[in-house]
Every structure is written in structure tokens, then in C-alpha cells.
Design a protein around this motif. Structure first.
Motif, PDB file in Angstrom:
ATOM      1  N   GLY A   9      37.466  48.384  41.048  1.00  0.00           N
ATOM      2  CA  GLY A   9      36.748  47.727  42.168  1.00  0.00           C
ATOM      3  C   GLY A   9      36.604  46.480  42.063  1.00  0.00           C
ATOM      4  O   GLY A   9      37.012  45.684  43.419  1.00  0.00           O
ATOM      5  N   ILE A  10      36.471  45.486  41.080  1.00  0.00           N
ATOM      6  CA  ILE A  10      36.514  44.081  41.237  1.00  0.00           C
ATOM      7  C   ILE A  10      37.899  43.453  41.786  1.00  0.00           C
ATOM      8  O   ILE A  10      37.879  42.691  42.556  1.00  0.00           O
ATOM      9  N   VAL A  11      39.035  44.151  41.471  1.00  0.00           N
ATOM     10  CA  VAL A  11      40.311  43.463  41.769  1.00  0.00           C
ATOM     11  C   VAL A  11      40.265  44.084  43.034  1.00  0.00           C
ATOM     12  O   VAL A  11      41.025  43.000  44.033  1.00  0.00           O
ATOM     13  N   ARG A  12      40.187  44.988  43.681  1.00  0.00           N
ATOM     14  CA  ARG A  12      40.298  45.417  45.033  1.00  0.00           C
ATOM     15  C   ARG A  12      39.398  44.472  45.805  1.00  0.00           C
ATOM     16  O   ARG A  12      39.842  44.123  47.026  1.00  0.00           O
ATOM     17  N   LYS A  13      37.976  44.015  45.464  1.00  0.00           N
ATOM     18  CA  LYS A  13      37.308  43.065  46.093  1.00  0.00           C
ATOM     19  C   LYS A  13      37.726  41.861  46.354  1.00  0.00           C
ATOM     20  O   LYS A  13      37.998  41.195  47.293  1.00  0.00           O
ATOM     21  N   LEU A  14      38.562  41.373  45.074  1.00  0.00           N
ATOM     22  CA  LEU A  14      39.012  40.091  45.420  1.00  0.00           C
ATOM     23  C   LEU A  14      40.243  39.971  46.090  1.00  0.00           C
ATOM     24  O   LEU A  14      40.311  38.984  46.965  1.00  0.00           O
ATOM     25  N   ALA A  15      41.058  41.125  46.073  1.00  0.00           N
ATOM     26  CA  ALA A  15      42.133  41.303  46.947  1.00  0.00           C
ATOM     27  C   ALA A  15      41.769  41.197  48.398  1.00  0.00           C
ATOM     28  O   ALA A  15      42.526  40.631  49.153  1.00  0.00           O
ATOM     29  N   ASP A  16      40.614  42.060  48.693  1.00  0.00           N
ATOM     30  CA  ASP A  16      40.209  42.185  50.056  1.00  0.00           C
ATOM     31  C   ASP A  16      39.612  40.743  50.617  1.00  0.00           C
ATOM     32  O   ASP A  16      39.478  40.650  51.870  1.00  0.00           O
ATOM     33  N   ASN A  17      39.422  39.809  49.800  1.00  0.00           N
ATOM     34  CA  ASN A  17      38.789  38.523  50.156  1.00  0.00           C
ATOM     35  C   ASN A  17      39.730  37.535  50.026  1.00  0.00           C
ATOM     36  O   ASN A  17      39.487  36.275  50.105  1.00  0.00           O
ATOM     37  N   GLY A  18      41.200  37.895  49.915  1.00  0.00           N
ATOM     38  CA  GLY A  18      42.126  36.962  49.810  1.00  0.00           C
ATOM     39  C   GLY A  18      42.560  36.086  48.556  1.00  0.00           C
ATOM     40  O   GLY A  18      43.075  35.112  48.501  1.00  0.00           O
ATOM     41  N   ILE A  19      41.773  36.826  47.503  1.00  0.00           N
ATOM     42  CA  ILE A  19      41.813  36.083  46.133  1.00  0.00           C
ATOM     43  C   ILE A  19      42.932  36.775  45.388  1.00  0.00           C
ATOM     44  O   ILE A  19      42.736  37.956  45.031  1.00  0.00           O
ATOM     45  N   SER A  20      44.098  36.070  45.007  1.00  0.00           N
ATOM     46  CA  SER A  20      44.922  36.516  44.254  1.00  0.00           C
ATOM     47  C   SER A  20      44.818  36.584  42.805  1.00  0.00           C
ATOM     48  O   SER A  20      43.887  35.612  42.292  1.00  0.00           O
ATOM     49  N   THR A  21      45.426  37.512  42.060  1.00  0.00           N
ATOM     50  CA  THR A  21      45.050  37.463  40.472  1.00  0.00           C
ATOM     51  C   THR A  21      46.628  37.369  40.079  1.00  0.00           C
ATOM     52  O   THR A  21      47.548  37.625  40.499  1.00  0.00           O
TER      53      THR A  21
ATOM     54  N   GLY B  69      32.893  27.700  22.503  1.00  0.00           N
ATOM     55  CA  GLY B  69      32.407  27.038  23.861  1.00  0.00           C
ATOM     56  C   GLY B  69      32.769  27.737  25.191  1.00  0.00           C
ATOM     57  O   GLY B  69      32.742  26.981  26.116  1.00  0.00           O
ATOM     58  N   ILE B  70      33.271  28.838  24.815  1.00  0.00           N
ATOM     59  CA  ILE B  70      33.885  29.790  26.339  1.00  0.00           C
ATOM     60  C   ILE B  70      32.689  30.427  26.781  1.00  0.00           C
ATOM     61  O   ILE B  70      31.808  31.346  25.933  1.00  0.00           O
ATOM     62  N   GLU B  71      32.248  30.475  28.117  1.00  0.00           N
ATOM     63  CA  GLU B  71      31.369  31.474  28.558  1.00  0.00           C
ATOM     64  C   GLU B  71      31.930  32.819  28.740  1.00  0.00           C
ATOM     65  O   GLU B  71      32.679  32.881  29.478  1.00  0.00           O
ATOM     66  N   VAL B  72      31.097  33.869  28.428  1.00  0.00           N
ATOM     67  CA  VAL B  72      31.350  35.279  28.446  1.00  0.00           C
ATOM     68  C   VAL B  72      30.258  36.009  29.206  1.00  0.00           C
ATOM     69  O   VAL B  72      29.096  35.826  28.545  1.00  0.00           O
ATOM     70  N   GLU B  73      30.502  36.751  29.904  1.00  0.00           N
ATOM     71  CA  GLU B  73      29.566  37.824  30.568  1.00  0.00           C
ATOM     72  C   GLU B  73      29.873  39.080  30.310  1.00  0.00           C
ATOM     73  O   GLU B  73      30.836  39.449  30.463  1.00  0.00           O
ATOM     74  N   LEU B  74      28.964  39.854  29.657  1.00  0.00           N
ATOM     75  CA  LEU B  74      29.140  41.311  29.556  1.00  0.00           C
ATOM     76  C   LEU B  74      28.551  42.219  30.619  1.00  0.00           C
ATOM     77  O   LEU B  74      27.237  41.759  31.125  1.00  0.00           O
ATOM     78  N   GLY B  75      28.982  43.316  31.034  1.00  0.00           N
ATOM     79  CA  GLY B  75      28.254  44.325  32.019  1.00  0.00           C
ATOM     80  C   GLY B  75      29.233  43.916  33.164  1.00  0.00           C
ATOM     81  O   GLY B  75      30.285  43.637  33.258  1.00  0.00           O
ATOM     82  N   PRO B  76      28.412  44.432  34.225  1.00  0.00           N
ATOM     83  CA  PRO B  76      28.896  44.516  35.681  1.00  0.00           C
ATOM     84  C   PRO B  76      29.542  43.015  35.967  1.00  0.00           C
ATOM     85  O   PRO B  76      29.035  42.106  35.865  1.00  0.00           O
ATOM     86  N   HIS B  77      30.813  43.066  36.445  1.00  0.00           N
ATOM     87  CA  HIS B  77      31.713  41.920  37.080  1.00  0.00           C
ATOM     88  C   HIS B  77      30.527  41.186  38.386  1.00  0.00           C
ATOM     89  O   HIS B  77      30.228  42.020  39.180  1.00  0.00           O
ATOM     90  N   VAL B  78      30.642  40.012  38.069  1.00  0.00           N
ATOM     91  CA  VAL B  78      30.115  39.228  39.180  1.00  0.00           C
ATOM     92  C   VAL B  78      30.934  38.661  40.096  1.00  0.00           C
ATOM     93  O   VAL B  78      31.705  37.555  39.772  1.00  0.00           O
ATOM     94  N   GLU B  79      31.419  39.132  41.312  1.00  0.00           N
ATOM     95  CA  GLU B  79      32.350  38.892  42.032  1.00  0.00           C
ATOM     96  C   GLU B  79      32.335  37.693  42.451  1.00  0.00           C
ATOM     97  O   GLU B  79      33.617  36.473  42.420  1.00  0.00           O
ATOM     98  N   GLU B  80      31.237  36.901  42.971  1.00  0.00           N
ATOM     99  CA  GLU B  80      31.121  35.442  43.268  1.00  0.00           C
ATOM    100  C   GLU B  80      31.547  34.681  42.382  1.00  0.00           C
ATOM    101  O   GLU B  80      32.125  33.700  42.471  1.00  0.00           O
ATOM    102  N   ARG B  81      31.008  34.780  40.833  1.00  0.00           N
ATOM    103  CA  ARG B  81      31.323  33.996  39.822  1.00  0.00           C
ATOM    104  C   ARG B  81      32.883  34.070  39.748  1.00  0.00           C
ATOM    105  O   ARG B  81      33.374  32.920  39.333  1.00  0.00           O
ATOM    106  N   ILE B  82      33.559  35.259  39.720  1.00  0.00           N
ATOM    107  CA  ILE B  82      34.979  35.174  39.327  1.00  0.00           C
ATOM    108  C   ILE B  82      35.509  34.471  40.486  1.00  0.00           C
ATOM    109  O   ILE B  82      36.571  33.808  40.200  1.00  0.00           O
ATOM    110  N   ALA B  83      35.351  34.741  41.880  1.00  0.00           N
ATOM    111  CA  ALA B  83      35.939  34.461  42.776  1.00  0.00           C
ATOM    112  C   ALA B  83      35.651  32.871  43.106  1.00  0.00           C
ATOM    113  O   ALA B  83      36.762  32.153  43.664  1.00  0.00           O
ATOM    114  N   SER B  84      35.007  32.249  42.338  1.00  0.00           N
ATOM    115  CA  SER B  84      34.891  30.848  42.436  1.00  0.00           C
ATOM    116  C   SER B  84      35.923  30.302  41.606  1.00  0.00           C
ATOM    117  O   SER B  84      36.078  28.939  41.673  1.00  0.00           O
ATOM    118  N   ALA B  85      36.502  30.592  40.729  1.00  0.00           N
ATOM    119  CA  ALA B  85      37.693  30.193  39.855  1.00  0.00           C
ATOM    120  C   ALA B  85      38.803  29.659  40.699  1.00  0.00           C
ATOM    121  O   ALA B  85      39.354  30.311  41.645  1.00  0.00           O
TER     122      ALA B  85
END
Length: 463
Positions: free
Chosen positions: A87-99, A57-73
Motif C-alpha cells: 500500500g505505502i509504496v503504491r501510494k507514494l508512486a501514485d503521488n509521483g514520489i520515487s523510491t 538519535g534516529i526517529e523511528v515510528e512503529l505501526g501504520p505508515h504515515v504517508e505524509e511523513r514519508i513523502a516529505s523526505a
């Protein structure tokens, strides 16, 4: 910090579908979270992992990361195999989203005390030794983290064990420590500190900073088991609060583990214990004496008896690919130290032997200074065979001071040449000082193939 009990109503994004990513996804799902996993790969292995998680029952997406979907968590967990400059980690950090890292996420559900082990070399042996010594004492121990090789699970699996253990023991890499927020060990063990992973870090300082995150939540109640002879580590830990305990082959202070003559000795404020003679330690190498000292001191601090510690050390069989004796044949000893993937680890391997060595060096070039090997190679009257992506640079940096041959062919060619160049009484030591990724999937595959080739040549000679 309060232990998290439930993630009901919370969204968790996991970047990466390796063993750690899958374990974090299962933990988040079991705790009631809404889980989304993103993985760039679309190969057979990734598809299989995705299928496993989707089936529960876990949602999994393969292929290019979708920044908006990850950032909404609400919480974003990064697997250790994902570089922080990707790329994805830098983009999240640039938008103030910590990991956060996977062990950081798992720690939030731990309900018992934590022993955290880090360092440049010796982490796995030390963590597994600590675990054995505490189990010998009758304590329930859950081992995990960066151990790898199928020897222990990711940290998140430990958070799902039914019975709370006496101790959690985690081996932590610099990549895992880079995403620490709340993780706080009851006992922190730091084996040593030297340059490594310069293929992934832009400077030694950046690597050291991530390693230093083991101290980030230190307070006066913290206990630190530190290498008493490591000046780089002393500098890193200089202003860290907490009580310090040191290990060293020489005397290391009033609260320490050291060698008293040939005896492994632990001295604490209230006691001094002579545990086991060096000759009775079933591990090759002087560096393993330091691993034993670190583990013995840690086990003592965790409440183990002297008898349990000495018995546990005597029963420890060692780990594959770490100064592992393969065979002695025709007066030549072959040793597999494939886990030595950096210069410091190889220096430790070389200095573990007093006899003449033929050292096999090479692999993926991650930019280390190979001239640091010269002093140890000369002290042991060593010859070197160099190979792989780093072979040319190794040859150039060593040739003025060391007898060295560059073998440009296959790994089998390297072993065949070593068989002819080794003299009776030599030890042939595979201690590459480099990662394996130019020729092999990992250091385990490299070490296994080395053992296979050596035994093949032995069988041919005996026919």
C-alpha cells in the motif's frame, strides 16, 4: 557519478526495519542526514531494533505508515523485504514520489570499484568465491548485499568501512535491483536466469525486468560476466553495451571461462590459464562448476593471478544448505540442499548427481510449474517424497511420470519415511523447489532441522 560525501540538511526516510533498513538508517545518520524510519511491525524484534536506532538519535515510528511523513523526505529508501505493490509504496508512486533500494543508497557512498553479482541461482556461492579468490590474491575486498545467513552485512555497512577496499562485492536480488537509479558495477556478473518469486511478481516478465536493472547504467566501459549457455539471459542482455565475457562448461568463445577436458580454464585476449581440475573443486555438483567458472573469470578480470585463483578455489569450503553432504550411513548418503527454493535450483541439484536419488520436494507454494522437474527426475531414476503446502500439487503434476509419495504430516514424518524408502546406494536429497515459510522461518532453519533429524536417526540406528 560523484560519490556522496555528506547528507547534511537532507531528510531520508527508510521503510522497513530489517537488517538492510537498520543499516541504511545508520549510514544516513552517520553522513549527517535527518533520518526517519517507518516499520509496520510492532513485535518484540521490531521494538528492539527501534530502540537501538532511537538510542543513537534516529526517529523511528512503529505501526501504520504515515504517508505524509514519508513523502516529505528528500530520499525514500525501501528495504528489500517490502513488496513494491504494498500500500505505502503504491501510494507514494501514485503521488509521483520515487523510491530507491538500500544497495542503491549505499552505492552512492562507495569510493572504489564494484563487482555486482545477480542471477536466479548461485549468486551467494559465486559472490563468496569471488571474494575468496581476490583475498587469496592479497586484495582488500568488502563483501555484502543479499548474501544473508549472517555471512556478510548489508551494502550500507560497507559504505561505512574505514579503509576503501580494492573491490566492493555485492550480491543483488531482484528486489534490490528494482530500486536502482545510479548503481553501476565495474564488473557485473549474471549467473543464470529462470522464473522465480512468482508469489511476489505478477509475471515472469516483471521478475526478469527487475533482474535486468543491473544493466540500466551500462556503457562501453562496462564489463559483463555472463552465462554462455543461458538463452533467457542472452535475450535479456541482447542490446546492453559493454565488453562481454562468458562462462560455460563447454567452450564459450575467445574471452571466456570453460572446461578444457577436466581443467577449469580462463582464456582472455592476452593469455590462457589452466587453473584447477574439476576433481579438485571442493564443492558438490555440476552447477557449482559453473559458479567456479564465473568466479574465476571475474577474479581474473579484477587482476588476480592464476596461482591465487587456483589456490583459492581449492581452499573454498562451500556454503551450508547448498548441496551440503550431511552424512553417509548404511550405504545411504544424505544431502542438504535447502537453499533450492525454486524449480530451476532443484533441477541443478538433481542433475549434480549420477546415482539414484530420493528427492524431498515441498514447502510454500508460489505457483511454479513443477512438471519441469520430471525430465531430470526420470534421468536420474529418482523417487520423490512431497510434503508441505505444495505437496498435493507436486503429487498431481509428477505422479504420471515419477515414483512419488505424498506425506501430509510433519517434517519429521517426511524424514522418517525417507529413511525407510531409501535403498542402499541411494542419495537422499533435500532440494525442495519451494520456499520454507509454510513450516519454517527460512531455508536455513529447514536445512538445520533436516541435518538434526538425519543425525538423530543415525545415532538411534547405531545404538
Amino acid at each position: 557519478m560523484k560519490v556522496a560525501k555528506s547528507l547534511n540538511g537532507q531528510s531520508i526516510a527508510i521503510i522497513g526495519l530489517g537488517a538492510s533498513g537498520k543499516a541504511a538508517a545508520r549510514l544516513a545518520f552517520e553522513k549527517g542526514g535527518e533520518v526517519y524510519v517507518s516499520e509496520m511491525r510492532t513485535d518484540k524484534e521490531a521494538c528492539h531494533g527501534a530502540s537501538q536506532l532511537r538510542n543513537i538519535g534516529i526517529e523511528v515510528e512503529l505501526g501504520p505508515h504515515v504517508e505524509e511523513r514519508i513523502a516529505s523526505a528528500g530520499t525514500v529508501v525501501i528495504s528489500p523485504g517490502i513488496p513494491h505493490d504494498t500500500g505505502i509504496v503504491r501510494k507514494l508512486a501514485d503521488n509521483g514520489i520515487s523510491t530507491i533500494s538500500e544497495p542503491e543508497f549505499a552505492f552512492r557512498f562507495f569510493e572504489g570499484p564494484l563487482i555486482a553479482v545477480t542471477g536466479t541461482n548461485g549468486k551467494t556461492t559465486t559472490a563468496m568465491l569471488i571474494t575468496q579468490l581476490l583475498k587469496e590474491d592479497g586484495q582488500d575486498v568488502a563483501l555484502g548485499g543479499n548474501v544473508g545467513g549472517g555471512m556478510a552485512p548489508p551494502a550500507s555497512e560497507l559504505a561505512l568501512v574505514e579503509n576503501v577496499p580494492s573491490w566492493y562485492v555485492l550480491e543483488l536480488s531482484s528486489f534490490q535491483l528494482s530500486g536502482v537509479v545510479d548503481l553501476k558495477p565495474t564488473i557485473g556478473v549474471f549467473t543464470n536466469l529462470a522464473p522465480d518469486h512468482l508469489d511476489r511478481y505478477d509475471s515472469v516478465g516483471a521478475y526478469y525486468r527487475d533482474k535486468g536493472n543491473i544493466f540500466v547504467n551500462a556503457d562501453e566501459q562496462s564489463c559483463w560476466v555472463l552465462n554462455g549457455g543461458d538463452y533467457e539471459l542472452a535475450s535479456l542482455a541482447q542490446d546492453v553495451p559493454g565488453e562481454r565475457f562468458y562462462f560455460s562448461r563447454s567452450s564459450a568463445g575467445s574471452q571466456a571461462a570453460y572446461l578444457d577436458g577436466d581443467m577449469v580454464t580462463v582464456k582472455l585476449a592476452e593469455s590462457q590459464s589452466s587453473l584447477i581440475g574439476v576433481d579438485a573443486i571442493p564443492l558438490l555438483g555440476k552447477h557449482n562448476v559453473e559458479n567456479v567458472l564465473a568466479a574465476a573469470l571475474t577474479a581474473k578480470l579484477a587482476g588476480a593471478s592464476s596461482r591465487s585463483i587456483s589456490d583459492g578455489i581449492g581452499k573454498f569450503s562451500g556454503l551450508p544448505h547448498r548441496t551440503e553432504k550431511v552424512v553417509q550411513h548404511n550405504e545411504i548418503t544424505w544431502v542438504n540442499d535447502s537453499k533450492a527454493t525454486n524449480v530451476t535450483a532443484t533441477i541443478s541439484g538433481i542433475e549434480s548427481f549420477d546415482e539414484n536419488l530420493l528427492v524431498l520436494l515441498g514447502g510454500q507454494d508460489k505457483g511454479e510449474d513443477f512438471s519441469r522437474l520430471i525430465e531430470s527426475l526420470k534421468a536420474n531414476n529418482s523417487k520423490a517424497l512431497v510434503f508441505g503446502e505444495s505437496g498435493n500439487r507436486l503429487h498431481d503434476q509428477l505422479k504420471a511420470d515419477v515414483r512419488v509419495r505424498y506425506i501430509p504430516g510433519s517434517f519429521e514424518d517426511v524424514i522418517e519415511f525417507a529413511r525407510g524408502w531409501a535403498d542402499p546406494g541411494d542419495t537422499v536429497l533435500l532440494s525442495p523447489a519451494c520456499p520454507s515459510f509454510d513450516m519454517f522461518a527460512n531455508y536455513q532453519e529447514r536445512g538445520d532441522y533436516f541435518c538434526q533429524l538425519v543425525m538423530k536417526f543415525v545415532e538411534v540406528t547405531d545404538d
